[in-house]
Design a protein around this motif. Structure first.
Motif, PDB file in Angstrom:
ATOM      1  N   ALA A 412     -24.749-110.967  37.516  1.00 19.22           N
ATOM      2  CA  ALA A 412     -26.189-111.100  37.743  1.00 19.22           C
ATOM      3  C   ALA A 412     -26.464-111.696  39.121  1.00 19.22           C
ATOM      4  CB  ALA A 412     -26.829-111.951  36.648  1.00 19.22           C
ATOM      5  N   ASP A 413     -26.050-112.942  39.328  1.00 17.22           N
ATOM      6  CA  ASP A 413     -26.214-113.581  40.635  1.00 17.22           C
ATOM      7  C   ASP A 413     -25.398-114.867  40.644  1.00 17.22           C
ATOM      8  OD1 ASP A 413     -27.654-115.502  39.194  1.00 17.22           O
ATOM      9  OD2 ASP A 413     -29.583-114.610  39.694  1.00 17.22           O
ATOM     10  N   ARG A 414     -25.514-115.593  41.728  1.00 18.80           N
ATOM     11  CA  ARG A 414     -24.791-116.847  41.853  1.00 18.80           C
ATOM     12  C   ARG A 414     -25.700-117.993  41.460  1.00 18.80           C
ATOM     13  NH1 ARG A 414     -22.965-113.908  46.307  1.00 18.80           N
ATOM     14  NH2 ARG A 414     -20.706-113.589  46.319  1.00 18.80           N
ATOM     15  N   LYS A 415     -25.218-118.797  40.545  1.00 18.86           N
ATOM     16  CA  LYS A 415     -25.948-120.012  40.207  1.00 18.86           C
ATOM     17  C   LYS A 415     -25.650-121.080  41.244  1.00 18.86           C
ATOM     18  CE  LYS A 415     -26.620-123.360  36.472  1.00 18.86           C
ATOM     19  NZ  LYS A 415     -26.219-123.766  35.099  1.00 18.86           N
ATOM     20  N   LYS A 416     -24.420-121.057  41.749  1.00 16.73           N
ATOM     21  CA  LYS A 416     -24.004-122.082  42.700  1.00 16.73           C
ATOM     22  C   LYS A 416     -24.562-121.780  44.086  1.00 16.73           C
ATOM     23  CE  LYS A 416     -19.588-119.691  43.296  1.00 16.73           C
ATOM     24  NZ  LYS A 416     -18.152-119.758  43.070  1.00 16.73           N
ATOM     25  N   ASP A 417     -24.625-122.809  44.900  1.00 16.66           N
ATOM     26  CA  ASP A 417     -25.192-122.695  46.237  1.00 16.66           C
ATOM     27  C   ASP A 417     -24.079-122.361  47.226  1.00 16.66           C
ATOM     28  OD1 ASP A 417     -26.998-122.742  48.250  1.00 16.66           O
ATOM     29  OD2 ASP A 417     -27.094-124.922  48.419  1.00 16.66           O
ATOM     30  N   SER A 418     -23.563-121.157  47.119  1.00 14.95           N
ATOM     31  CA  SER A 418     -22.511-120.708  48.032  1.00 14.95           C
ATOM     32  C   SER A 418     -22.719-119.237  48.317  1.00 14.95           C
ATOM     33  CB  SER A 418     -21.121-120.953  47.440  1.00 14.95           C
ATOM     34  OG  SER A 418     -20.936-120.186  46.280  1.00 14.95           O
ATOM     35  N   LEU A 419     -22.010-118.742  49.322  1.00 22.72           N
ATOM     36  CA  LEU A 419     -22.168-117.367  49.760  1.00 22.72           C
ATOM     37  C   LEU A 419     -20.788-116.744  49.902  1.00 22.72           C
ATOM     38  CD1 LEU A 419     -23.920-119.487  51.777  1.00 22.72           C
ATOM     39  CD2 LEU A 419     -25.024-117.364  52.389  1.00 22.72           C
ATOM     40  N   ARG A 420     -20.769-115.420  49.954  1.00 24.62           N
ATOM     41  CA  ARG A 420     -19.518-114.725  50.236  1.00 24.62           C
ATOM     42  C   ARG A 420     -19.785-113.704  51.337  1.00 24.62           C
ATOM     43  NH1 ARG A 420     -14.541-114.636  48.415  1.00 24.62           N
ATOM     44  NH2 ARG A 420     -13.302-112.744  48.526  1.00 24.62           N
ATOM     45  N   ARG A 421     -19.088-113.896  52.449  1.00 22.47           N
ATOM     46  CA  ARG A 421     -19.336-113.062  53.620  1.00 22.47           C
ATOM     47  C   ARG A 421     -18.014-112.584  54.202  1.00 22.47           C
ATOM     48  NH1 ARG A 421     -21.621-114.748  59.547  1.00 22.47           N
ATOM     49  NH2 ARG A 421     -22.691-112.812  60.051  1.00 22.47           N
ATOM     50  N   ARG A 422     -17.896-111.277  54.370  1.00 22.00           N
ATOM     51  CA  ARG A 422     -16.695-110.673  54.963  1.00 22.00           C
ATOM     52  C   ARG A 422     -15.429-111.116  54.241  1.00 22.00           C
ATOM     53  NH1 ARG A 422     -18.612-111.502  61.298  1.00 22.00           N
ATOM     54  NH2 ARG A 422     -20.533-110.302  61.084  1.00 22.00           N
ATOM     55  N   GLY A 423     -15.547-111.184  52.915  1.00 24.04           N
ATOM     56  CA  GLY A 423     -14.388-111.534  52.111  1.00 24.04           C
ATOM     57  C   GLY A 423     -14.078-113.008  52.063  1.00 24.04           C
ATOM     58  N   GLU A 424     -14.925-113.852  52.655  1.00 27.23           N
ATOM     59  CA  GLU A 424     -14.680-115.298  52.701  1.00 27.23           C
ATOM     60  C   GLU A 424     -15.773-116.035  51.940  1.00 27.23           C
ATOM     61  OE1 GLU A 424     -12.009-116.357  53.995  1.00 27.23           O
ATOM     62  OE2 GLU A 424     -11.365-114.854  55.440  1.00 27.23           O
ATOM     63  N   ASN A 425     -15.374-117.086  51.223  1.00 28.52           N
ATOM     64  CA  ASN A 425     -16.347-117.959  50.592  1.00 28.52           C
ATOM     65  C   ASN A 425     -16.904-118.936  51.624  1.00 28.52           C
ATOM     66  OD1 ASN A 425     -16.115-116.970  47.910  1.00 28.52           O
ATOM     67  ND2 ASN A 425     -14.177-118.049  47.702  1.00 28.52           N
TER      68      ASN A 425
END
Length: 538
Positions: A412-425
């Motif tokens: 669904a989505d992320r509950k936590k306040d983090s992102l994933r960009r270009r394969g990296e957390n």
């Protein structure tokens, strides 16, 4: 099939030694090198392990590795494990406080890296609690400012005996850092048993077959790189080609050249491959299985039409629980799903009070094991975070999903306040702290925006200090010098104030709703990007 007995109680070094004894001459690994046999890898890792012992490394010591994909990295994985020490794989793009945090928290006794890694370390070395011993792999830079204590070649040629300590499957063999949600990134403690056992779950679900030739360019500092590629080849008694770096223009050609039967990578890789010009040989390969995670049903259809094979990405996991959910490509496919329950792990969807929700309703994904070695063992030196994550005896993933009537789970989505960009957390908290080190910035709020390459792009909303002003070029240069390239925000918006609730907490959902506005700066459109060759320069 996996190992004949699928024993989960192995240790990492012991596993390699057992397999090498069965078939020492089998070509096993290639990483910008000639083929190295199982016996050769076992012997090389013995020598390096004995050399590490001779420098004073003992069971439980932490050994940080800051290297791009290369054969020495793979040797070190097993050498460190044989000593009973704990490998700390460092993202090669870490710099400044991002790098210092992981070295301080793990109190690394040894830091092993190439010349670029030494230059990354130089500015933060004085701020470390304990100075690690520095081991240089390869040649030093001509203008090196930091001199190593030892050259890797000395370890590689060491002729002394290895005094292998007693190592138990419950002992920690690695600390894998993942994005933090309420502070800096956290180190997941990975036991020998968990490391060795998890790949059997993929094998049971048809991702690999005995004798597979496994291909990938996932970084070895990622858990997926070490497990999806190297450990998988060990489990199915196959071989692995670990590319030194990902190149979209040659990825499929290399698959043809190597005769790979299974290939695994991240979603952004697949998008980049599809952006390459079509080739008459696109369907000329021996692939039985290919994964780009995550990928959409539309992407899978387009890829299959062009390359004659549909990517399979029905999986959910994180370093804490890898894999948490998994599909079987031999069954009916459900593109876009995260798969189903797997052996040894319970999964539920719960509300904010940890009550299980009805089928079809969204909630947080929580997991707990009913077999040994199916989860990590907590966060390194962070008992509070471990207790919080395992509240009510379930590990809380911080991701939201739902389950349908057939038992398939959907993100669904992320509950936590983090992102994933270009394969990296990317930890938004950690990134905000780095951004607010600039004297002209009073407040910063980082959030995700959709990316054309899948996953996320990074936007930061800034409030400047009174009387301050800042030019885009200056801001970008500050970002470039203080954070990994993949964490640099693409979008910047200056605001008078950040939306906040009565307790002063920034309401990021309102910023996400704003999205990209007419007043948002786009660094890429301004030509402000970090070139590939500059990503590891201090």
């Amino acid at each position: 099939m996996a190992r004949d007995d699928q024993r989960p109680g192995l240790t990492l070094g012991g596993w390699l030694r057992e397999e090498a004894a069965l078939d020492p001459g089998r070509p096993f690994i290639q990483c910008d090198s000639d083929w190295v046999t199982l016996g050769g890898l076992d012997q090389q890792s013995d020598r390096v392990a004995a050399g590490l012992q001779a420098t004073g490394v003992r069971k439980g010591d932490r050994v940080a590795i800051n290297l791009s994909n290369r054969l020495e990295y793979i040797v070190l994985i097993y050498a460190i494990a044989k000593v009973g020490a704990i490998q700390v794989p460092l993202n090669t793009y870490l710099r400044g406080d991002f790098l210092r945090h992981q070295l301080v928290q793990t109190t690394a006794k040894v830091y092993i890296g190439d010349s670029a890694a030494m230059e990354m370390l130089s500015p933060v070395l004085a701020n470390l609690t304990d100075r690690p011993e520095l081991v240089l792999v390869g040649e030093p830079a001509q203008d090196a400012t930091l001199q190593p204590d030892l050259r890797y070649a000395w370890l590689q040629d060491f002729s002394g005996d290895l005094a292998e300590p007693d190592i138990d499957p419950t002992d920690v063999c690695a600390i894998i850092y993942t994005s933090g949600t309420t502070g800096p990134s956290k180190g997941c403690t990975i036991t020998h048993g968990y490391y060795c056992n998890l790949i059997n779950v993929f094998v049971d679900n048809g991702w690999y077959e005995k004798g597979d030739v496994i291909f990938g360019a996932n970084p070895l500092f990622h858990f997926s790189g070490q497990t999806w590629l190297v450990a998988a080849a060990l489990a199915v008694r196959g071989s692995a080609i670990v590319e030194p770096a990902f190149h979209a223009s040659t990825y499929m050609a290399r698959i043809r050249e190597t005769g790979a039967t299974a290939a695994l990578g991240m979603g952004a890789m697949g998008m980049a491959i599809m952006a390459q010009p079509p080739n008459d040989d696109d369907c000329n390969h021996k692939l039985r299985h290919i994964t780009f995670m995550p990928s959409t049903a539309e992407f899978n259809e387009q890829f299959e039409k062009r390359f004659g094979i549909a990517p399979y990405a029905e999986v959910f996991g994180q370093s804490e629980c890898w894999p948490g959910l998994l599909g079987d490509p031999r069954d009916n496919r459900h593109p876009g799903s995260m798969g189903k329950l797997t052996r040894g792990l319970q999964v539920k969807i719960v509300d904010d009070h940890d009550r299980e929700v009805a089928v079809g309703e969204s909630g947080e994904i929580v997991v707990r094991p009913d077999e040994p070695f199916r989860l990590f063992s907590g966060y390194w030196n962070d008992d509070a975070a471990t207790v919080q994550a395992f509240r009510n005896l379930w590990h809380h993933t911080g991701d939201r999903g739902r389950v349908d009537h057939e038992g398939y789970f959907w993100f669904a989505d992320r509950k936590k306040d983090s992102l994933r960009r270009r394969g990296e957390n990317v930890s938004s908290i950690e990134l905000e702290q780095a951004i607010m080190a600039h004297p002209s910035i009073a407040q910063a709020a980082v959030h995700a925006v959709p990316s054309d390459l899948g996953e996320d792009d990074v936007k930061v909303c800034l409030v400047l200090a009174p009387g301050s002003d800042i030019e885009p070029q200056e801001l970008f240069e500050f970002f470039r010098k203080s954070m990994p390239y993949y964490a640099i925000p693409r979008y910047v918006e200056l605001l008078e104030s950040l939306p906040a609730n009565v307790n002063g907490r920034v309401q990021k959902y309102k910023l996400r709703e704003r999205g990209i506005t007419t007043t948002t700066l786009d660094f890429e459109k301004l030509g402000l990007v970090v070139a590939r060759n500059d990503r590891r320069k201090a």
